[in-house]
Design a protein around this motif. Structure first.
Motif, mmCIF file in Angstrom:
data_model
loop_
_atom_site.group_PDB
_atom_site.id
_atom_site.type_symbol
_atom_site.label_atom_id
_atom_site.label_comp_id
_atom_site.label_asym_id
_atom_site.label_seq_id
_atom_site.Cartn_x
_atom_site.Cartn_y
_atom_site.Cartn_z
ATOM 1 N N ARG A 119 0.824 -1.208 0.000
ATOM 2 C CA ARG A 119 0.000 0.000 0.000
ATOM 3 C C ARG A 119 0.861 1.263 0.000
ATOM 4 N N LEU A 120 2.012 1.194 0.662
ATOM 5 C CA LEU A 120 2.887 2.361 0.763
ATOM 6 C C LEU A 120 3.946 2.427 -0.329
ATOM 7 N N HIS A 121 4.460 1.259 -0.756
ATOM 8 C CA HIS A 121 5.642 1.258 -1.610
ATOM 9 C C HIS A 121 5.459 0.590 -2.973
ATOM 10 N N ASP A 122 4.335 -0.063 -3.195
ATOM 11 C CA ASP A 122 4.107 -0.786 -4.449
ATOM 12 C C ASP A 122 2.653 -0.533 -4.853
ATOM 13 N N ARG A 123 2.316 0.735 -4.982
ATOM 14 C CA ARG A 123 0.920 1.145 -5.042
ATOM 15 C C ARG A 123 0.177 0.586 -6.247
ATOM 16 N N ALA A 124 0.839 0.488 -7.383
ATOM 17 C CA ALA A 124 0.149 -0.035 -8.559
ATOM 18 C C ALA A 124 -0.288 -1.478 -8.338
ATOM 19 N N VAL A 125 0.588 -2.274 -7.724
ATOM 20 C CA VAL A 125 0.238 -3.659 -7.425
ATOM 21 C C VAL A 125 -0.864 -3.708 -6.373
ATOM 22 N N TYR A 126 -0.774 -2.856 -5.359
ATOM 23 C CA TYR A 126 -1.816 -2.814 -4.326
ATOM 24 C C TYR A 126 -3.179 -2.486 -4.944
ATOM 25 N N ASP A 127 -3.221 -1.474 -5.810
ATOM 26 C CA ASP A 127 -4.490 -1.096 -6.437
ATOM 27 C C ASP A 127 -5.029 -2.224 -7.323
ATOM 28 N N ALA A 128 -4.119 -2.896 -8.026
ATOM 29 C CA ALA A 128 -4.548 -4.020 -8.867
ATOM 30 C C ALA A 128 -5.090 -5.153 -8.003
ATOM 31 N N TYR A 129 -4.471 -5.363 -6.857
ATOM 32 C CA TYR A 129 -4.965 -6.380 -5.921
ATOM 33 C C TYR A 129 -6.355 -6.024 -5.414
ATOM 34 N N ARG A 130 -6.558 -4.750 -5.093
ATOM 35 C CA ARG A 130 -7.859 -4.303 -4.593
ATOM 36 C C ARG A 130 -8.950 -4.621 -5.603
ATOM 37 N N ASP A 131 -8.655 -4.408 -6.885
ATOM 38 C CA ASP A 131 -9.641 -4.701 -7.925
ATOM 39 C C ASP A 131 -9.817 -6.208 -8.116
ATOM 40 N N ALA A 132 -8.711 -6.961 -8.022
ATOM 41 C CA ALA A 132 -8.758 -8.395 -8.314
ATOM 42 C C ALA A 132 -9.448 -9.208 -7.223
ATOM 43 N N VAL A 133 -9.399 -8.739 -5.971
ATOM 44 C CA VAL A 133 -10.024 -9.509 -4.892
ATOM 45 C C VAL A 133 -11.514 -9.213 -4.749
ATOM 46 N N ALA A 134 -12.008 -8.229 -5.464
ATOM 47 C CA ALA A 134 -13.436 -7.921 -5.396
ATOM 48 C C ALA A 134 -14.248 -9.110 -5.912
ATOM 49 N N PRO A 135 -15.374 -9.421 -5.277
ATOM 50 C CA PRO A 135 -16.191 -10.556 -5.732
ATOM 51 C C PRO A 135 -16.583 -10.461 -7.206
ATOM 52 N N ALA A 184 -9.168 -8.012 -14.784
ATOM 53 C CA ALA A 184 -8.559 -7.509 -13.545
ATOM 54 C C ALA A 184 -7.515 -8.475 -13.013
ATOM 55 N N LEU A 185 -7.805 -9.759 -13.088
ATOM 56 C CA LEU A 185 -6.844 -10.759 -12.636
ATOM 57 C C LEU A 185 -5.613 -10.785 -13.541
ATOM 58 N N GLN A 186 -5.829 -10.690 -14.843
ATOM 59 C CA GLN A 186 -4.704 -10.662 -15.779
ATOM 60 C C GLN A 186 -3.841 -9.430 -15.539
ATOM 61 N N HIS A 187 -4.466 -8.297 -15.274
ATOM 62 C CA HIS A 187 -3.727 -7.064 -15.006
ATOM 63 C C HIS A 187 -2.870 -7.216 -13.755
ATOM 64 N N LEU A 188 -3.402 -7.858 -12.727
ATOM 65 C CA LEU A 188 -2.626 -8.087 -11.507
ATOM 66 C C LEU A 188 -1.416 -8.967 -11.789
ATOM 67 N N VAL A 189 -1.624 -10.049 -12.517
ATOM 68 C CA VAL A 189 -0.501 -10.939 -12.848
ATOM 69 C C VAL A 189 0.567 -10.177 -13.611
ATOM 70 N N ASP A 190 0.150 -9.385 -14.597
ATOM 71 C CA ASP A 190 1.123 -8.626 -15.393
ATOM 72 C C ASP A 190 1.923 -7.668 -14.517
ATOM 73 N N LEU A 191 1.262 -6.999 -13.582
ATOM 74 C CA LEU A 191 1.961 -6.053 -12.722
ATOM 75 C C LEU A 191 2.893 -6.754 -11.742
ATOM 76 N N VAL A 192 2.457 -7.888 -11.208
ATOM 77 C CA VAL A 192 3.307 -8.632 -10.273
ATOM 78 C C VAL A 192 4.631 -9.004 -10.917
ATOM 79 N N PHE A 193 4.583 -9.336 -12.192
ATOM 80 C CA PHE A 193 5.806 -9.756 -12.884
ATOM 81 C C PHE A 193 6.478 -8.613 -13.635
ATOM 82 N N SER A 194 6.009 -7.396 -13.437
ATOM 83 C CA SER A 194 6.652 -6.254 -14.081
ATOM 84 C C SER A 194 7.872 -5.828 -13.274
ATOM 85 N N PRO A 195 8.858 -5.146 -13.902
ATOM 86 C CA PRO A 195 10.019 -4.662 -13.159
ATOM 87 C C PRO A 195 9.570 -3.718 -12.052
ATOM 88 N N ALA A 196 10.322 -3.743 -10.953
ATOM 89 C CA ALA A 196 9.950 -2.961 -9.783
ATOM 90 C C ALA A 196 9.947 -1.458 -10.066
#
Length: 215
Positions: A174-190, A196-208
């Protein structure tokens, strides 16, 4: 009335024959809530490894019990969760000695994730995305949960950060990896979509220093 930490330590020592009792997790950090578990790690001279969860006098107890021999030498990765633990009881000083070794191990940077391992992890994530189409809704749901559970820990490894559990991991993101945090917030929504899940995966594997902005 909830028992004191000293009462809990005495109970654990007597119940399992332990000489050291350590408190870790949210209650050691001070960010616990009223109903948070008392996460405990206890040492004894000898005996099998135990993990028990129970309620004692209104206090939620989650305790791991290990022998001195089981924690000897270089701390195993699982023991690093005890970094920052508080000593509640330490009859022979072995609990404090263990925490000193854990602190030294924690201070060393984690191993860099090899390129081959990154490729393997990405292939696993992509396969899990495909398996979300399983016609059995229970299997599909479990695979979605597994993917969401594993991705945060994977991200920590990819950016060179030691994994310390979900509560700390989410707070750090939430403090240091905000793009991933925001993508997680969208991906965990029911109502989260496959996109949204694909976007999270792409961001997780993106360069820091690009999509994730980890620091």
């Amino acid at each position: 009335m909830t028992p004191s930490l000293s009462d809990i330590a005495a109970m654990i020592a007597g119940r399992y024959g332990c000489h050291a009792v350590l408190l870790y997790g949210s209650r050691a950090r001070g960010d616990h809530e009223a109903d948070s578990d008392h996460d405990l790690f206890a040492l004894r001279d000898a005996g099998p490894s135990l993990h028990e969860v129970f309620t004692w006098r209104g206090a939620a107890i989650d305790v791991f019990v290990e022998s001195d021999a089981a924690v000897a030498g270089e701390p195993a990765p699982a023991l690093l969760r005890l970094h920052g633990a508080v000593v509640l009881r330490d009859d022979h000083g072995r609990g404090a000695a263990l925490l000193q070794r854990i602190a030294a191990a924690h201070a060393r940077p984690p191993a860099t994730t090899a390129a081959t391992e990154v490729a393997t992890l990405r292939a696993w994530a992509d396969k899990m995305l495909v398996r979300l189409d399983d016609p059995d809704p229970v299997l599909a749901g479990l695979r979605r949960a597994e993917l969401l559970t594993q991705l945060l820990e994977i991200r920590h490894g990819l950016v060179g950060r030691r994994w310390s559990g979900f509560k700390e991991g989410v707070a750090w993101a939430r403090l240091h990896d905000r793009a991933v945090y925001d993508a997680y917030r969208d991906a965990v929504a029911p109502s989260a979509t496959r996109t949204a899940l694909q976007h999270l995966v792409d961001l997780v594997f993106s360069p820091a220093d690009s999509g994730g902005s980890a620091g």
